[in-house]
Design an enzyme around this catalytic site. Structure first.
Site, PDB file in Angstrom:
ATOM      1  N   PHE A 167       0.806  -1.221   0.000  1.00 25.65           N
ATOM      2  CA  PHE A 167       0.000   0.000   0.000  1.00 25.65           C
ATOM      3  C   PHE A 167       0.839   1.270   0.000  1.00 25.65           C
ATOM      4  CE2 PHE A 167       0.862  -0.026   4.506  1.00 25.65           C
ATOM      5  CZ  PHE A 167       0.676   1.278   4.953  1.00 25.65           C
ATOM      6  N   LYS A 168       2.102   1.164   0.371  1.00 22.50           N
ATOM      7  CA  LYS A 168       2.952   2.359   0.401  1.00 22.50           C
ATOM      8  C   LYS A 168       3.105   2.985  -0.985  1.00 22.50           C
ATOM      9  CE  LYS A 168       3.537   1.372   4.735  1.00 22.50           C
ATOM     10  NZ  LYS A 168       4.782   1.160   5.433  1.00 22.50           N
ATOM     11  N   ASP A 169       2.907   2.182  -2.042  1.00 23.80           N
ATOM     12  CA  ASP A 169       2.990   2.716  -3.404  1.00 23.80           C
ATOM     13  C   ASP A 169       1.948   3.803  -3.648  1.00 23.80           C
ATOM     14  OD1 ASP A 169       5.096   1.064  -4.334  1.00 23.80           O
ATOM     15  OD2 ASP A 169       3.690  -0.576  -4.697  1.00 23.80           O
ATOM     16  N   THR A 187       7.698   0.322   3.352  1.00 25.91           N
ATOM     17  CA  THR A 187       7.988   1.710   3.001  1.00 25.91           C
ATOM     18  C   THR A 187       9.327   1.825   2.285  1.00 25.91           C
ATOM     19  OG1 THR A 187       6.675   2.674   4.791  1.00 25.91           O
ATOM     20  CG2 THR A 187       8.466   4.006   3.936  1.00 25.91           C
TER      21      THR A 187
END
Length: 497
Positions: free
Chosen positions: A112-114, A147
């Site tokens: 999800f950090k993308d 991250t």
């Protein structure tokens, strides 16, 4: 829109300054002075847009010193042009039982950090032009796994920027480690740290407020910044997908415009769920924000008791991105809960530094309870959830998402709340193939890529291209540091041409 610091409310800076610098000089986090408000007409307009346009609409409320053209170009570059596997950057899956899964892992690093770190480099370059007068930016990242790779991928090759990532040795999954140590690019550096994520994060924060390091870097024309969610430019793009998920629910007629929705968020550093809190404060019809913790349950305990106590055992779990005891972004929530009293926040952060604990008064706890609910599940329960979810509904999830599934079950059992719920799925199961195979009762190969292939063969799920490509990637970074060695390495890296 002006920004101030959680520990010094006298500050007033632009969003460009906040993004370029990452953290305030006294150690506080930048926050908006006022939270913008939306109405039903604004939300209805959002429903009719594609994801990049939704991002532009939300970002424009917070990043008012960026032009509309800059924001539109940044969003288009981040969320289109083949960056994400799916045509839609954050697709929503309907489990047909009042639960919806927001899949945030279709980007280049399968996490999800993308969603934020494909956008942040574009914001950072624009911010640097305004706020840094041509200085080089050195980004420091402490990572619990996801991250680091997402930041490395986002900033790889960006002119005027260098990035150094620090991860806990033996504290990330084999696939997460491989993603980082094979990273391409001449402006990147990756280091393993002896200790856990909290050790790495604490040292990074110390470096940001070390006048000696800052002065020596300044002599080389270098300014420090961050790509962790302590940087407002990392956090604000995450607000977008809460609005987007709600708009998709309206679009598929699963809810009516104005109906409340709960969000269930697996989180360790508190940034992901904090974005949901800001969305709710803006006027998104959110019921409860359900905070899901693994065995490192400091956040869940805080939600229940109002006492944040990091004096507890640290566990290495099958959901390593949540193996955190010092949740940095909670400071931003404290600032809002205490009525923006910077002295009170500073005192709590000092108590945390000295004693690894603090407590909040009853009035703050009441405000916390109005918006949040917390729970925790351990690895054994998560294994059962992974298997049950695949067996019963044919849906494959990773260990972090299983934490959210388990805590949501607890929430419904305790409250009986039937409000539709969006569960945030934060990583591809192929990033943790060995753990997922074990949960499914299959043999777990020692080789990580054998595990990836076995998981695909056993479930029929396709292997993400970016993970398959790692099998032949060359390892570039092997250095292991003690936390106290980090400042020296940072200065050496900054001096390299």
């Amino acid at each position: 829109m002006q920004y101030t610091s959680t520990r010094d409310s006298s500050l007033s800076v632009s969003s460009s300054f906040a993004i370029a610098h990452g953290i305030s000089a006294e150690g506080g986090l930048f926050v908006p002075k006022e939270i913008p408000q939306i109405d039903r007409a604004w939300l209805k307009e959002l429903c009719d847009k594609e994801y990049p346009a939704r991002a532009e609409q939300v970002l424009s409320l917070f990043l008012t010193d960026f032009t509309s053209g800059e924001l539109a170009e940044a969003a288009a570059a981040a969320y289109t042009d083949g960056v994400f596997e799916e045509d839609w950057a954050a697709p929503l899956s309907d489990l047909s039982d009042g639960r919806f899964v927001l899949e945030l892992w279709h980007g280049p690093t399968c996490a999800f950090k993308d969603m934020a770190l494909q956008l942040l480099p574009h914001l950072m370059v624009s911010a640097a032009r305004r706020a840094l007068d041509g200085k080089q930016i050195l980004i420091l990242v402490a990572t619990s796994g996801d991250t680091g790779k997402a930041a490395l991928e986002g900033f790889c090759g960006v002119e005027g920027v260098k990035i150094a990532v620090f991860y806990p040795n033996d504290g990330v999954s084999p696939m997460q480690q491989l993603q980082m140590v094979t990273q391409r690019g001449e402006n990147v550096a990756v280091y393993a740290i002896e200790g856990n994520f909290d050790n790495a994060q604490t040292e990074v924060k110390k470096i940001f407020t070390d006048p000696g390091v800052i002065a020596r870097l300044a002599e080389r024309g270098t300014v420090l910044s961050s790509a962790n969610s302590i940087n407002w430019g990392r956090l604000v793009p995450q607000i977008v997908y809460y609005f987007s998920a709600y708009a998709d629910l309206v679009g598929c007629e699963c809810i009516k415009l104005g109906d409340p929705v709960n969000f269930v968020v697996p989180t360790g550093n508190f940034g992901n769920i904090l974005a949901g809190y800001y969305a709710k404060r803006m006027g998104l019809p959110v019921g409860k924000l359900i905070c899901a913790s693994n065995q490192n349950d400091v956040l869940a305990d805080f939600m229940k008791s109002g006492v944040y106590d990091a004096n507890r055992n640290f566990y290495t779990t099958m959901s390593p991105s949540m193996d955190i005891l010092i949740s940095s972004n909670l400071e931003r929530l404290l600032y809002e809960l205490c009525g923006k009293d910077d002295r009170q926040v500073a005192a709590m952060m000092e108590e945390l530094k000295e004693n690894r604990r603090y407590s909040i008064p009853p009035e703050m706890k009441a405000r916390l309870d109005a918006d949040f609910w917390g729970g925790t599940v351990g690895d054994e329960v998560c294994r059962g959830i992974i298997k049950k979810t695949l067996d019963e509904i044919g849906y494959l999830i990773d260990p972090h998402t299983s934490v959210a599934f388990g805590v949501y079950d607890q929430y419904k059992a305790e409250t009986g709340d039937q409000t539709p719920a969006v569960i945030l799925s934060t990583a591809s199961p192929f990033k943790f193939a060995g753990s997922v195979l074990g949960a499914l009762g299959a043999e777990r190969p020692a080789d990580e890529f054998a595990a990836v292939k076995a998981l695909s063969q056993g479930t029929g799920a396709p292997i993400p291209e970016n993970i398959a490509a790692l099998e032949k990637a060359k390892i570039r970074f092997t250095k292991v540091l003690l936390p106290e060695e980090m400042p020296r390495e940072i200065e050496l890296f900054a001096s390299q041409k």
